[in-house]
Design a protein around this motif. Structure first.
Motif, PDB file in Angstrom:
ATOM      1  N   THR A   1       0.797   2.723  10.944  1.00 18.88           N
ATOM      2  CA  THR A   1      -0.169   1.637  10.633  1.00 18.88           C
ATOM      3  C   THR A   1      -1.204   2.108   9.603  1.00 18.88           C
ATOM      4  O   THR A   1      -1.629   1.310   8.653  1.00 18.88           O
ATOM      5  N   THR A   2      -1.508   3.473   9.495  1.00 15.07           N
ATOM      6  CA  THR A   2      -2.529   4.079   8.569  1.00 15.07           C
ATOM      7  C   THR A   2      -1.776   3.893   7.064  1.00 15.07           C
ATOM      8  O   THR A   2      -2.394   3.496   6.232  1.00 15.07           O
ATOM      9  N   ILE A   3      -0.534   4.252   7.070  1.00 14.29           N
ATOM     10  CA  ILE A   3       0.250   4.425   5.695  1.00 14.29           C
ATOM     11  C   ILE A   3       0.343   2.818   5.345  1.00 14.29           C
ATOM     12  O   ILE A   3      -0.028   2.406   4.094  1.00 14.29           O
ATOM     13  N   LYS A   4       0.277   1.872   6.397  1.00 13.98           N
ATOM     14  CA  LYS A   4       0.607   0.442   5.933  1.00 13.98           C
ATOM     15  C   LYS A   4      -0.667  -0.177   5.306  1.00 13.98           C
ATOM     16  O   LYS A   4      -0.979  -0.885   4.539  1.00 13.98           O
ATOM     17  N   MET A   5      -1.831   0.344   6.016  1.00 14.60           N
ATOM     18  CA  MET A   5      -3.047  -0.255   5.138  1.00 14.60           C
ATOM     19  C   MET A   5      -3.326   0.496   3.905  1.00 14.60           C
ATOM     20  O   MET A   5      -3.947  -0.396   3.028  1.00 14.60           O
ATOM     21  N   LEU A   6      -3.154   1.533   3.906  1.00 13.96           N
ATOM     22  CA  LEU A   6      -3.198   2.378   2.533  1.00 13.96           C
ATOM     23  C   LEU A   6      -2.367   1.666   1.513  1.00 13.96           C
ATOM     24  O   LEU A   6      -2.888   1.785   0.222  1.00 13.96           O
TER      25      LEU A   6
ATOM     26  N   ALA B   1     -10.931  -4.900  -2.065  1.00 20.62           N
ATOM     27  CA  ALA B   1     -11.429  -5.754  -3.229  1.00 20.62           C
ATOM     28  C   ALA B   1     -10.369  -5.539  -4.366  1.00 20.62           C
ATOM     29  O   ALA B   1     -10.544  -6.483  -5.344  1.00 20.62           O
ATOM     30  N   ASP B   2      -9.369  -4.545  -4.437  1.00 25.95           N
ATOM     31  CA  ASP B   2      -8.899  -4.442  -5.537  1.00 25.95           C
ATOM     32  C   ASP B   2      -7.520  -3.964  -5.368  1.00 25.95           C
ATOM     33  O   ASP B   2      -6.907  -3.155  -5.779  1.00 25.95           O
ATOM     34  N   SER B   3      -6.892  -4.629  -4.277  1.00 26.44           N
ATOM     35  CA  SER B   3      -5.341  -4.456  -4.042  1.00 26.44           C
ATOM     36  C   SER B   3      -4.370  -4.401  -5.385  1.00 26.44           C
ATOM     37  O   SER B   3      -3.407  -3.558  -5.155  1.00 26.44           O
ATOM     38  N   ALA B   4      -4.595  -5.127  -6.311  1.00 28.83           N
ATOM     39  CA  ALA B   4      -3.473  -5.224  -7.201  1.00 28.83           C
ATOM     40  C   ALA B   4      -3.415  -4.257  -7.993  1.00 28.83           C
ATOM     41  O   ALA B   4      -2.524  -3.328  -8.486  1.00 28.83           O
ATOM     42  N   ALA B   5      -4.976  -3.479  -8.226  1.00 26.72           N
ATOM     43  CA  ALA B   5      -4.755  -2.162  -8.821  1.00 26.72           C
ATOM     44  C   ALA B   5      -4.408  -1.063  -7.986  1.00 26.72           C
ATOM     45  O   ALA B   5      -3.586  -0.224  -8.900  1.00 26.72           O
ATOM     46  N   VAL B   6      -4.711  -1.012  -6.724  1.00 27.65           N
ATOM     47  CA  VAL B   6      -4.143   0.154  -5.941  1.00 27.65           C
ATOM     48  C   VAL B   6      -2.515  -0.216  -5.913  1.00 27.65           C
ATOM     49  O   VAL B   6      -1.939   0.826  -6.104  1.00 27.65           O
TER      50      VAL B   6
ATOM     51  N   LEU C   1       8.848  -3.523  -2.008  1.00 28.72           N
ATOM     52  CA  LEU C   1       8.500  -4.521  -3.118  1.00 28.72           C
ATOM     53  C   LEU C   1       7.239  -5.035  -2.843  1.00 28.72           C
ATOM     54  O   LEU C   1       6.572  -5.275  -3.906  1.00 28.72           O
ATOM     55  N   TYR C   2       6.615  -5.294  -1.530  1.00 27.88           N
ATOM     56  CA  TYR C   2       5.388  -5.830  -1.373  1.00 27.88           C
ATOM     57  C   TYR C   2       4.496  -4.990  -1.776  1.00 27.88           C
ATOM     58  O   TYR C   2       3.320  -5.180  -2.067  1.00 27.88           O
ATOM     59  N   THR C   3       4.434  -3.426  -1.983  1.00 24.04           N
ATOM     60  CA  THR C   3       3.564  -2.823  -2.357  1.00 24.04           C
ATOM     61  C   THR C   3       3.919  -2.442  -3.813  1.00 24.04           C
ATOM     62  O   THR C   3       3.106  -1.602  -4.521  1.00 24.04           O
ATOM     63  N   SER C   4       4.710  -3.100  -4.566  1.00 19.38           N
ATOM     64  CA  SER C   4       5.003  -3.199  -6.117  1.00 19.38           C
ATOM     65  C   SER C   4       3.839  -4.096  -6.393  1.00 19.38           C
ATOM     66  O   SER C   4       3.258  -5.170  -5.868  1.00 19.38           O
ATOM     67  N   PRO C   5       3.564  -4.318  -8.010  1.00 12.26           N
ATOM     68  CA  PRO C   5       2.733  -5.326  -8.424  1.00 12.26           C
ATOM     69  C   PRO C   5       3.495  -6.674  -8.298  1.00 12.26           C
ATOM     70  O   PRO C   5       2.754  -7.635  -9.031  1.00 12.26           O
ATOM     71  N   MET C   6       4.672  -6.946  -8.103  1.00 11.74           N
ATOM     72  CA  MET C   6       5.087  -8.312  -7.805  1.00 11.74           C
ATOM     73  C   MET C   6       4.125  -9.358  -7.050  1.00 11.74           C
ATOM     74  O   MET C   6       3.819  -8.731  -5.824  1.00 11.74           O
TER      75      MET C   6
END
Lengths: 242, 243
Positions: free
Chosen positions: A44-49, A69-74, B84-89
């Motif tokens: 769960t921790t990994i999924k949140m991070l 706030a900046d998930s795209a950058a993460v 893929l959900y953790t990629s910029p897609m």
């Protein structure tokens, strides 16, 4: 700068508190392991991070960027190699790597360069033309890690990377993970005590969503007053020490 | 770039599955050959090649729903989507990536059916090209249903719902195999409230050059396609959030 800093990071599923006010700091360039029995809150921790799951409370900063706030950058600086092998079975190993380069928008030249690099780094030469679905578990794991690493992540999450592998395949993967240390900060979850002890700079032991201890393997053993890391883990989880 | 890379992956996964080749291309061809052989021995106007081919091209698309639903449900069941959900897609990259490859495959399937029909005696006219073009909104409807079912069902359920139920519903209620007037009543009313018979009637009208007869059916097909697409996108986004 800390690679990861969590502030009261919590996740609740209904009445169950899966992660409870987690405050972690992971240094840049570390191999950091999350240990715990089933249901401790590691995945769960990994999924949140990795922005797959939104925290119920708190926040986390990866290379200074907020997962809220900046998930795209993460997402542009992380990569995840999930617990189950995550490859496209109908594609060859090379095509799987090309897919990851494509979804990260790499140019044709960069794509070629990165695939060659991964081929050498993870010794994938013999399987590049083979369909991923036909590869052995060990090769699929290795390909899965290559797919994560090819995107040049600053932070790499390896969720149970050696689960189900035989002794030789596991040993080879350990060497690979050690070699990756120079390239990214690595967060590892594992059930294997010897794996965490052999690979990690620091280890956090979790139980019921909470952090019990976070230190080097050596200091954890000292705190549990034993020379055996597995025994130290058992003592700490059972609340006998630390 | 991201969408194209993902669409290319999906195209390869679909085309490399031998079942795709059999059901997607082989099965409609077998039906054309078999029903043409029946027609040659026992003439039935419904199975005349210019009447039969548009129906078969529409029926063949029900397998496109199966293929698109299967690839999505299998991806959901594996950890590949999680990666893929953790990629910029973005959500749009996923939806377009799953949708786009099926359209050219559908047109190719339709073209192969017409080539077989020409060999069996269908007259070559420019209307065949219009028929290939007008199959696109129908393909969109079937792809949207694939996205919809793939977003809510697992791969075993997809096999049952899309592989058995949908193919039967789209066959029985489309007027391909028998004239709906023969049954009439509620059966015919239900059939005409659904898009399948409209898709077949539209293709038949295009092939004979009755362009005035296209529009009412086209609106039915487009209406259902847009509604299915909106529902599919909403359900895909919901499962994406849940993942």
């Amino acid at each position: 700068m800390e690679a990861i800093k969590t502030i009261n990071l919590s996740k609740r599923y209904g009445d169950t508190l899966a992660v409870d006010k987690l405050n972690l700091e992971v240094h840049e360039g570390e191999i950091f392991s999350l240990l715990g029995i089933n249901g401790a809150g590691k995945t769960t921790t990994i999924k949140m991070l990795s922005c797959l799951s939104r925290p119920s409370e708190g926040d986390a900063y990866l290379m200074g960027k907020s997962i809220l706030a900046d998930s795209a950058a993460v997402k542009s600086i992380i990569a995840l190699s999930p617990q189950e092998t995550a490859v496209a079975p109908g594609l060859t190993a090379r095509e799987n790597l090309e897919l990851m380069c494509g979804v990260h928008g790499f140019s044709k030249d960069k794509r070629r360069e990165k695939i060659e690099e991964m081929e050498k780094l993870l010794s994938l030469q013999s399987i590049m033309g083979k369909k991923a679905g036909k590869l052995s578990g060990g090769w699929q794991r290795r390909l899965s890690i290559a797919m994560a690493l090819i995107t040049e992540p600053k932070i790499l999450f390896l969720d149970e990377p050696t689960l189900g592998l035989d002794v030789i395949a596991r040993s080879e993967l350990w060497d690979t993970i050690r070699a990756l240390k120079e390239k990214a900060t690595i967060i590892l979850t594992t059930h294997y005590m010897e794996e965490a002890e052999a690979l990690s700079d620091r280890i956090a032991i979790m139980k019921d969503g909470r952090e019990l201890i976070c230190d080097t393997a050596k200091n954890i053993k000292l705190a549990a007053e034993t020379d055996n890391f597995e025994q130290a883990f058992v003592r700490i989880v059972k609340g006998e020490r630390a | 770039m991201k969408t194209l890379s993902f669409a290319l992956r999906n195209t390869k996964e679909i085309l490399r599955d031998p079942l795709t080749l059999f059901f997607g291309l082989g099965f409609p061809l077998v039906l054309i050959l078999l029903l043409s052989a029946i027609q040659a021995n026992i003439p039935v106007s419904l199975f005349e090649i210019e009447h039969l081919t548009p129906g078969i091209t529409v029926f063949g698309l029900s397998f496109m729903t199966l293929f698109s639903a299967l690839i999505i449900s299998k991806d959901r069941g594996s950890s590949l989507l999680q990666r893929l959900y953790t990629s910029p897609m973005t959500a749009a990259d996923f939806i377009l990536g799953y949708t786009l490859p099926i359209i050219p495959i559908s047109v190719a399937q339709c073209a192969i059916c017409y080539i077989a029909a020409i060999i069996l005696g269908l007259q070559i006219t420019v209307n065949i090209l219009w028929a290939l073009l007008s199959i696109i909104p129908v393909a969109l409807l079937y792809v949207a249903m694939g996205l919809l079912f793939g977003s809510i069902l697992n791969d075993k359920q997809v096999g049952g719902i899309c592989g058995a139920l949908l193919t039967n519903v789209s066959a029985w209620l489309s007027g391909i195999w028998f004239d709906l007037d023969l049954v009439g009543g509620a059966f015919k009313s239900i059939s005409y409230a659904l898009p399948f018979v409209h898709a077949v009637d539209m293709e038949r009208a295009v092939l004979i050059g009755d362009f005035g007869g296209i529009l009412p059916h086209l609106w039915w097909v487009l209406g259902y396609a847009i509604a299915a697409l909106i529902a599919a996108i909403a359900l895909f986004l919901r499962q994406m959030k849940r993942q």
